[in-house]
Write an enzyme that holds these catalytic residues in place. Sequence first.
Site, PDB file in Angstrom:
ATOM      1  N   ASP A 128       0.822  -1.205   0.000  1.00 45.40           N
ATOM      2  CA  ASP A 128       0.000   0.000   0.000  1.00 45.40           C
ATOM      3  C   ASP A 128       0.860   1.260   0.000  1.00 45.40           C
ATOM      4  O   ASP A 128       2.066   1.209   0.273  1.00 45.40           O
ATOM      5  CB  ASP A 128      -0.896  -0.028   1.261  1.00 45.40           C
ATOM      6  CG  ASP A 128      -2.249   0.607   1.026  1.00 45.40           C
ATOM      7  OD1 ASP A 128      -2.373   1.451   0.120  1.00 45.40           O
ATOM      8  OD2 ASP A 128      -3.190   0.263   1.767  1.00 45.40           O
ATOM      9  N   CYS A 129       0.240   2.395  -0.276  1.00 46.15           N
ATOM     10  CA  CYS A 129       0.951   3.671  -0.320  1.00 46.15           C
ATOM     11  C   CYS A 129      -0.111   4.764  -0.211  1.00 46.15           C
ATOM     12  O   CYS A 129      -0.731   5.130  -1.201  1.00 46.15           O
ATOM     13  CB  CYS A 129       1.711   3.764  -1.642  1.00 46.15           C
ATOM     14  SG  CYS A 129       2.381   5.387  -1.971  1.00 46.15           S
ATOM     15  N   ASP A 143     -10.774   1.916  -3.073  1.00 41.96           N
ATOM     16  CA  ASP A 143     -11.348   1.461  -1.812  1.00 41.96           C
ATOM     17  C   ASP A 143     -12.867   1.435  -1.902  1.00 41.96           C
ATOM     18  O   ASP A 143     -13.541   0.873  -1.046  1.00 41.96           O
ATOM     19  CB  ASP A 143     -10.930   2.401  -0.663  1.00 41.96           C
ATOM     20  CG  ASP A 143      -9.550   2.038  -0.120  1.00 41.96           C
ATOM     21  OD1 ASP A 143      -8.965   1.046  -0.605  1.00 41.96           O
ATOM     22  OD2 ASP A 143      -9.072   2.746   0.785  1.00 41.96           O
TER      23      ASP A 143
HETATM   24  C1  GLA Z   1      -5.754   1.667   2.263  1.00 39.50           C
HETATM   25  C2  GLA Z   1      -6.156   0.516   1.351  1.00 39.50           C
HETATM   26  C3  GLA Z   1      -7.208  -0.329   2.023  1.00 39.50           C
HETATM   27  C4  GLA Z   1      -6.688  -0.841   3.351  1.00 39.50           C
HETATM   28  C5  GLA Z   1      -6.237   0.319   4.216  1.00 39.50           C
HETATM   29  C6  GLA Z   1      -5.534  -0.180   5.458  1.00 39.50           C
HETATM   30  O1  GLA Z   1      -6.795   2.565   2.407  1.00 39.50           O
HETATM   31  O2  GLA Z   1      -6.619   0.995   0.123  1.00 39.50           O
HETATM   32  O3  GLA Z   1      -7.591  -1.402   1.200  1.00 39.50           O
HETATM   33  O4  GLA Z   1      -5.626  -1.730   3.124  1.00 39.50           O
HETATM   34  O5  GLA Z   1      -5.335   1.168   3.519  1.00 39.50           O
HETATM   35  O6  GLA Z   1      -5.173   0.846   6.285  1.00 39.50           O
END
Ligand code: GLA
EC number: 3.2.1.22
Length: 721
Positions: free
Chosen positions: A462-463, A534
């Site tokens: 993730d980032c 998301d």
């Molecule tokens: C980001 C990702 C999510 C989840 C959260 C965790 O928002 O897109 O899918 O992994 O981080 O903190």
Amino acid sequence: MINGFSAYAQNTVTIPIESKQNALVLQTDKDKHLGIIYFGKKLSNANEYQSVPLQSRQSDSNAGIYNSVYTPAGSWNISEPALQVTHSDGNKSLDLVYVSHKTVNENDNVTLTSIVLKDPVYAVEVTLFYKTYVQENVTEQWSVIRNAEKGPVMLQKYASANLYLIAKDYFLTHYNGSWAREMNPEEEQLTAGIRVLDSKLGTRANLFQPPSFSVSFDKPATETEGKVLLGTLAWSGNFRMDFEVDSYHNLRLIAGINNYASEYPLNANQEFKTPSFIYTFSENGKGEASRNLHNWARKYRILDGEGSRLTLLNNWEATYFDFNEEKLSGLFKDGKKLGVDLFLLDDGWFANKYPRNSDQAGLGDWQENVKKLPHGIGYLVKEAKNAGIKFGIWVEPEMVNPKSELYEKHPDWVIKQPQRPEHYMRNQLPLDLSNPEVQNFVFGILDKLFTENPEIAYIKWDCNAITFNAYSAYLEKSKQKQSQLYVDYVKGLYKVLEKLRAKYPKVPMMLCSGGGGRVDYEALKYFTEFWPSDNTDPLERIFMQWEYSYFFPALAQSAHVTDWGKQPLKFRTDVAMMGKLGYDIVVSHLNEKDLQFSQQAVSTYNSIKDVVWHGDLYRLVDPKKNDFASLMFASKNKEKAVLFSYLTGNRNGDGSDVPFRLQGLDPAKKYKVKELNLYPETKTVIQENQTYSGEFLMTVGFNPAVNARRTSVIVEISAAQ
Ligand code: GLA
């Protein structure tokens, strides 16, 4: 598409760069400047390209300037440059003349044309590379800039590619978005002047805009008609694309790294290789163009692009940060019960001094949280194995919360302005990946996980933050330029990924950036799939996945069944099944029928995934223009296809009243149709005892009967034996 050229001399050099369907043709003028004389459908006789300029009356003093193959700045050229430099003596002028070129066949499908240009006065040399994937009609274009001067040269603008396109009108489709609102398309007719698509966000570069677009020529292209170019820059950082309609009403396209705050020093005898600009052109609409890209991406770019993928159960929306070993062990069993291949443990498993119980603390401290996981990751991997499911884990290794031990120990590893207040996104800051120590740290996080737990079968990387206050303590200390940071960050990231893949070539990894904040074809060399957003509301996902599908194949688009949205479980599942299926739900909360349906869905998905992942995609009914969406995947041998349809309107009577044409079948073959993924105790309304010729299905069409009572429908179409 033709362009004018002032003089046509005997010693003119003409360079056709051809794929199966298309050609880009370059030609020198009397001063040895190399220009683009043609871009479009290929001719059967390549010798005829030489005559293209004779057809043009666009021959005033701008000819040979606008169409430059790589526009230099500061001398004869007065239009937007591809390359702008300051020489070691402070002079800012540049000219580029043709020196030589060669074409090498890398194999029976890939050719690489390289063209050397150089400045007649200053020792600056550019090699333009055009890599053509013949069958796929895809070109990958980049340049290498070499400084042969005695002192350093400053690169002010250093594009990857410069194209010249000629049509009556140009219709640019680009995308805007934000968190949970990725990939909103807008189409506009380009007018005189420069339209810029760019990002200055650094780490999460695509949060507001991805580096992907399409341009239709003459009129907006449809799925099946019209001339269209799909383009995308393979670079996980700031990008810039200039679309300039010049005074002839021709289109100049310059794409590359964004030069914003990024002048880049090139020391004597050093080279700078730009990222690749990747594009395809079709005279038969966006459908064919996107299939070109998919074929190319699966075969040549995405990690394991022709391979398989794992279905999974993710705990993010099921638990957020609130879990322990017992809860997780229960979820492993749930995943097994559901029938998926892997359990993915998301955020919240690490940090002790500042435990990661929310997004406010702990990022950077990659030790298991002893309260939640007293027996460590190893125990979880074992427990998952006992439950009969693989185990994967989330990391966000490029970032740090100020509330962390990492920040306390290494404040100089953090990107921030020393004299200004810190500015956060999601309470965090990026680490300075231009610093080799930080690169080692980031590599070390993953290396430790894999070394200690060789059975970890999946990584979600993730980032979540963009780069504010761009400043590197490392560059300062090592007496390099601050303006290198945006570029060196991305180079540092690729170094880490390169090293990681050298040691762990196969482990599937999901590219995530708070959703689709970083999706490009350079990163996808190292990743097997990406997280589009998301936002998993299935209605929203229909639109988003549709738009992403112009550039990326379905096997790379992770799509999870979650509790977002108001749609029934079947609808949510049917939408996820047109991508790479996963789940993010509490399985134990499903009632008996929902569970039965979901188990059946996973096994149905296993029976169609080969077609979804490796087949040809046809977008049939566009939800932006209709009250439902429909798309299909057809296997390359045309033996099997899967049709997905979704109701997106909510007015009385919305849905498919009449048939619409299918595509990608064999007209001569007979096909059976069968509705898949029916909810328990429901029956199909589709006549399944009938066979249809491919011709019928592609001429008269087919009606999946999607309507308010059947809001999502999946139909399998298979050749009758
Ligand atoms: C980001 C990702 C999510 C989840 C959260 C965790 O928002 O897109 O899918 O992994 O981080 O903190």
